[in-house]
Design a protein around this motif. Structure first.
Motif, PDB file in Angstrom:
ATOM      1  N   GLY A   1      -9.510   7.872  -0.376  1.00  0.00           N
ATOM      2  CA  GLY A   1     -10.924   8.191  -0.530  1.00  0.00           C
ATOM      3  C   GLY A   1     -11.162   9.529  -1.187  1.00  0.00           C
TER       4      GLY A   1
ATOM      5  N   SER B   1      -8.297   5.289  -4.009  1.00  0.00           N
ATOM      6  CA  SER B   1      -8.997   4.400  -3.091  1.00  0.00           C
ATOM      7  C   SER B   1      -8.438   4.516  -1.679  1.00  0.00           C
TER       8      SER B   1
ATOM      9  N   GLU C   1      -5.296   3.036  -6.940  1.00  0.00           N
ATOM     10  CA  GLU C   1      -4.900   2.670  -5.580  1.00  0.00           C
ATOM     11  C   GLU C   1      -4.774   3.913  -4.688  1.00  0.00           C
TER      12      GLU C   1
END
Length: 98
Positions: free
Chosen positions: A38, A35, A32
């Motif tokens: 990035g 993500s 998480e």
């Protein structure tokens, strides 16, 4: 030694309210966190035996320990912030896209 191009008078300053993206490292949300920002982080063992994240910052590599908040600043830089400092310095902006 030359002086910096921009010089500022001594005094009291107020930090501008700039929006930042932030997510808390909980020790079990690696995918998480990666993500959300990035970025690919590296999990390392911190001196207190907690799983930490190694983060490249403008000041060099820093560790985000469990509970720290990883903030992306206004010019794209990443840095870990202790929860206590995060509570004092940041307000959640409801309705804003993450």
């Amino acid at each position: 030694m030359s002086r910096p191009v921009n010089t500022f008078p001594s005094g009291v300053y107020t930090r501008r309210p700039l929006p930042v993206r932030a997510i808390q490292w909980l020790g079990d949300n690696f995918a998480e966190v990666c993500s959300f920002h990035g970025e690919a982080f590296e999990i390392v063992e911190s001196p207190d035996c907690c799983m930490a994240l190694s983060i490249s910052t403008p000041e060099g590599d820093m560790l985000a320990n469990c509970g720290d908040v990883i903030v992306r600043g206004s010019i794209g830089e990443l840095y870990p912030v202790k929860p206590e400092a995060f509570l004092v310095g940041f307000d959640f902006q409801e309705g804003q896209p993450a």
